[in-house]
Design a protein around this motif. Structure first.
Motif, short mmCIF file in Angstrom:
data_model
loop_
_atom_site.label_atom_id
_atom_site.label_comp_id
_atom_site.label_asym_id
_atom_site.label_seq_id
_atom_site.Cartn_x
_atom_site.Cartn_y
_atom_site.Cartn_z
N ALA A 1 42.76 33.09 48.78
CA ALA A 1 41.74 32.16 49.26
C ALA A 1 41.81 31.92 50.76
O ALA A 1 40.90 31.31 51.34
CB ALA A 1 41.87 30.83 48.52
N GLU B 1 46.89 33.05 44.34
CA GLU B 1 45.67 32.27 44.43
C GLU B 1 45.51 31.69 45.84
O GLU B 1 44.42 31.75 46.43
CB GLU B 1 45.70 31.15 43.39
CG GLU B 1 44.46 30.30 43.32
CD GLU B 1 44.59 29.23 42.25
OE1 GLU B 1 43.64 29.09 41.46
OE2 GLU B 1 45.64 28.55 42.19
N LEU C 1 40.42 36.47 40.27
CA LEU C 1 40.32 35.68 41.49
C LEU C 1 39.42 36.38 42.51
O LEU C 1 39.44 37.61 42.62
CB LEU C 1 41.71 35.48 42.11
CG LEU C 1 42.71 34.62 41.34
CD1 LEU C 1 44.07 34.69 42.01
CD2 LEU C 1 42.23 33.18 41.24
N LEU D 1 44.88 37.71 37.54
CA LEU D 1 44.73 37.74 39.00
C LEU D 1 43.45 38.46 39.42
O LEU D 1 42.81 38.09 40.41
CB LEU D 1 45.94 38.41 39.63
CG LEU D 1 47.24 37.58 39.62
CD1 LEU D 1 48.42 38.46 40.01
CD2 LEU D 1 47.13 36.39 40.56
#
Length: 300
Positions: A130, A126, A160, A157
């Protein structure tokens, strides 16, 4: 609907990262390797993967490798850069370095000394996903990381932003069709499913995988690309015919480990004199003779 990033389809060639005994990257030798891949026109390049010995290189040397690759490739092929490392903050920094240098996509393995839980792996991904706007592939490589992604975790996942693909190990029992079907059911339609483990990857492509993440394509991109195209087209007979010439090399990969074999092959081909990073030792003369015979069958 977002489209699958082209970096994660077709044939992705994973070259060595030649370096000296102190871990300083030989950018000239790296660019010689990359130039062969660019000339062959594979679908992408995977820099700093396991074959690229990413875990043996400092942040500075990884940055130098990416900069040299971007200079050589010049946007002609998508460049996937491995950013795996022990700490999450360091992986975030590596991801940002790769993006700043001009990478097109990222590859992340959950490297850890202490075995990770699924929640720890999720939080790690994560944070790294990002850190940039680049598409990121999950690197599921339990033989080196000792962490195996469940299909449920891959599905989580895939929700995301930027997590766009997975690089899978060979499935137990060779059930590519079943595993691919389960992963397709757990992930978005644009999520790419690819495999590593060169000796079985043509079968993965025949079964509907999106990508072959290939060690051998880092040295022999043209015959690997021909094999990829035959498999993607569904031509099982031609795939089997082309695969035959690789069989001696596949056996050497299984016996000695692909990393040791490709270093010896690159030395035999005069591309680099670099040796594997210690403590990995170069192969002896008998194995090198076998490698020389195996690579003579590959027309590149």
């Amino acid at each position: 609907m977002p489209t699958t990033p082209p970096a994660f389809t077709g044939l992705s060639a994973f070259p060595l990262t030649p370096a000296d005994e102190a871990g300083r990257v030989d950018t000239d030798a790296l660019q010689r390797l990359l130039s062969r891949v660019v000339e062959a026109k594979t679908n992408s390049i995977g820099l700093l993967g396991s074959t690229g010995t990413y875990m043996y290189l400092s942040r500075e040397e990884r940055r130098r490798a990416v900069e040299a690759a971007v200079e050589c490739v010049g946007g002609k092929l998508p460049l996937i850069v491995g950013v795996g490392t022990l700490r999450t903050d360091d992986a975030v920094a590596l991801a940002r370095d790769a993006a700043a240098a001009g990478a097109h996509a990222l590859l992340l393995a959950p490297v850890s000394y202490t075995p990770l839980t699924e929640e720890e792996a999720f939080r790690h991904f994560e944070a790294v996903a990002a850190a940039t706007d680049l598409p990121l592939s999950i690197y599921n490589n339990p033989s080196t990381t000792h962490f195996s992604f469940s299909e449920a975790l891959i599905g989580r996942l895939a929700g995301l932003a930027n997590v766009s693909a997975v690089k899978m190990p060979l499935p137990k029992g060779g059930d590519f069709s079943g595993e691919i079907a389960r992963l397709r059911a757990a992930t978005p339609a644009n999520f790419a499913i690819g495999y590593s483990g060169d000796w079985e990857c043509p079968h993965a492509l025949l079964a509907g995988a999106d990508c072959w993440y290939s060690v051998v394509a880092g040295l022999f991109p043209k015959p690997a690309l021909a094999l990829t195209r035959a498999a993607i087209s569904g031509n099982a007979e031609e795939t089997a015919r082309l695969d035959t010439s690789f069989h001696p090399l596949w056996q050497l990969f299984k016996t000695h480990g692909s990393l040791r074999v490709v270093y010896a092959a690159a030395n035999l081909m005069g591309i680099t004199k670099a040796q594997p990073p210690r403590p990995v030792l170069p192969l002896g003369s008998e194995a090198v003779r076998d490698i020389e015979a195996a690579i003579s069958l590959l027309k590149d």
